[in-house]
Scaffold this motif. Sequence first.
Motif, short mmCIF file in Angstrom:
data_model
loop_
_atom_site.label_atom_id
_atom_site.label_comp_id
_atom_site.label_asym_id
_atom_site.label_seq_id
_atom_site.Cartn_x
_atom_site.Cartn_y
_atom_site.Cartn_z
N ALA A 3 0.83 -1.21 0.00
CA ALA A 3 0.00 0.00 0.00
C ALA A 3 0.86 1.26 0.00
CB ALA A 3 -0.93 -0.01 1.21
N MET A 4 1.95 1.24 0.77
CA MET A 4 2.85 2.40 0.81
C MET A 4 3.52 2.59 -0.55
SD MET A 4 4.48 2.02 4.60
CE MET A 4 5.69 3.28 4.31
N TRP A 5 3.94 1.50 -1.20
CA TRP A 5 4.56 1.58 -2.52
C TRP A 5 3.57 2.16 -3.52
CZ3 TRP A 5 3.15 -1.11 -7.01
CH2 TRP A 5 4.00 -0.94 -8.07
N TYR A 6 2.32 1.71 -3.48
CA TYR A 6 1.31 2.20 -4.42
C TYR A 6 1.06 3.69 -4.23
CZ TYR A 6 -3.00 2.46 -7.07
OH TYR A 6 -3.96 2.82 -7.97
N LEU A 7 0.94 4.13 -2.98
CA LEU A 7 0.73 5.55 -2.71
C LEU A 7 1.94 6.38 -3.13
CD1 LEU A 7 -1.08 5.33 0.71
CD2 LEU A 7 -2.07 5.89 -1.51
N TRP A 8 3.15 5.84 -2.96
CA TRP A 8 4.36 6.55 -3.41
C TRP A 8 4.35 6.69 -4.93
CZ3 TRP A 8 8.61 4.54 -6.26
CH2 TRP A 8 9.66 5.43 -6.39
N MET A 9 3.93 5.63 -5.64
CA MET A 9 3.86 5.69 -7.10
C MET A 9 2.83 6.71 -7.57
SD MET A 9 6.12 3.73 -8.33
CE MET A 9 5.63 3.60 -10.02
N LEU A 10 1.74 6.87 -6.83
CA LEU A 10 0.74 7.86 -7.21
C LEU A 10 1.27 9.28 -7.12
CD1 LEU A 10 -2.52 6.52 -5.57
CD2 LEU A 10 -1.99 6.64 -7.99
N LYS A 11 2.16 9.53 -6.16
CA LYS A 11 2.66 10.88 -5.93
C LYS A 11 3.94 11.20 -6.73
CE LYS A 11 -0.44 12.18 -3.09
NZ LYS A 11 -1.36 13.23 -3.46
N SER A 12 4.58 10.19 -7.31
CA SER A 12 5.84 10.44 -8.01
C SER A 12 5.58 10.98 -9.42
CB SER A 12 6.68 9.16 -8.10
OG SER A 12 6.01 8.19 -8.87
N ASN A 13 6.58 11.64 -9.97
CA ASN A 13 6.48 12.21 -11.30
C ASN A 13 6.67 11.11 -12.34
OD1 ASN A 13 6.62 13.68 -13.65
ND2 ASN A 13 8.33 14.95 -13.02
N PRO A 14 5.71 10.88 -13.22
CA PRO A 14 5.83 9.81 -14.19
C PRO A 14 6.70 10.16 -15.40
CG PRO A 14 3.75 10.91 -14.48
CD PRO A 14 4.42 11.55 -13.28
N GLY A 15 7.24 11.36 -15.44
CA GLY A 15 8.00 11.81 -16.60
C GLY A 15 7.16 12.76 -17.42
N GLU A 16 6.56 13.71 -16.75
CA GLU A 16 5.66 14.66 -17.40
C GLU A 16 6.40 15.49 -18.44
OE1 GLU A 16 3.03 18.59 -16.29
OE2 GLU A 16 3.88 17.39 -14.70
N ILE A 17 5.83 15.59 -19.62
CA ILE A 17 6.40 16.40 -20.69
C ILE A 17 5.69 17.75 -20.69
CG2 ILE A 17 6.77 16.60 -23.17
CD1 ILE A 17 6.70 13.53 -23.26
N SER A 18 6.46 18.79 -20.54
CA SER A 18 5.91 20.15 -20.54
C SER A 18 6.66 20.97 -21.59
CB SER A 18 6.05 20.78 -19.16
OG SER A 18 7.40 20.92 -18.82
N ALA A 19 6.26 22.21 -21.75
CA ALA A 19 6.92 23.09 -22.71
C ALA A 19 8.37 23.35 -22.31
CB ALA A 19 6.16 24.40 -22.83
N GLU A 20 8.67 23.33 -20.99
CA GLU A 20 10.02 23.61 -20.51
C GLU A 20 10.99 22.46 -20.79
OE1 GLU A 20 7.32 23.92 -18.25
OE2 GLU A 20 7.12 26.02 -18.85
N ASN A 21 10.54 21.20 -20.64
CA ASN A 21 11.45 20.07 -20.83
C ASN A 21 11.19 19.30 -22.12
OD1 ASN A 21 9.11 18.66 -20.31
ND2 ASN A 21 9.81 17.81 -18.37
N HIS A 22 10.41 19.87 -23.01
CA HIS A 22 10.03 19.20 -24.26
C HIS A 22 11.25 18.85 -25.11
CE1 HIS A 22 8.36 19.11 -28.41
NE2 HIS A 22 7.52 18.30 -27.81
N ASP A 23 12.20 19.78 -25.24
CA ASP A 23 13.39 19.52 -26.07
C ASP A 23 14.24 18.39 -25.51
OD1 ASP A 23 12.69 21.52 -27.84
OD2 ASP A 23 13.79 23.06 -26.74
N VAL A 24 14.30 18.27 -24.21
CA VAL A 24 15.09 17.19 -23.59
C VAL A 24 14.51 15.84 -23.97
CG1 VAL A 24 15.75 16.18 -21.38
CG2 VAL A 24 15.78 18.66 -21.65
N TYR A 25 13.20 15.69 -23.89
CA TYR A 25 12.56 14.42 -24.22
C TYR A 25 12.59 14.13 -25.72
CZ TYR A 25 11.01 13.71 -19.46
OH TYR A 25 10.96 13.50 -18.11
#
Length: 105
Positions: A42-64
């Motif tokens: 349960a703790m692992w699942y809740l940690w996964m919900l709160k972690s960054n999945p690798g969000e692509i935004s305008a700021e880091n778009h070129d990196v990805y």
Amino acid sequence: KHLMPWMYIGVVAALAGASHATLAAQSSSFSTSLWVWVIGGAMWYLWMLKSNPGEISAENHDVYLRMYPFDNVLYATGRTCQTCGLEKPARSKHCRFCGRCVARF
């Protein structure tokens, strides 16, 4: 907002309660280790919900865009996300749950 975490916690609690009632007469060490696994999961699942999945935004778009090469078979250049309006990096998809583009989906 999301029902999935509450459904997971409910299922885990029901399974833990049923297995604890069944195994209570057998071995307390097994029952204790079962609870450690349930609480740890349960703790692992809740940690996964709160972690960054690798969000692509305008700021880091070129990196990805540079991170994974396009093979022009599955991942072709020039495709844009219909929701975000950004060019899709290779191996990325728009997540319908979190509402953002995610790298390595």
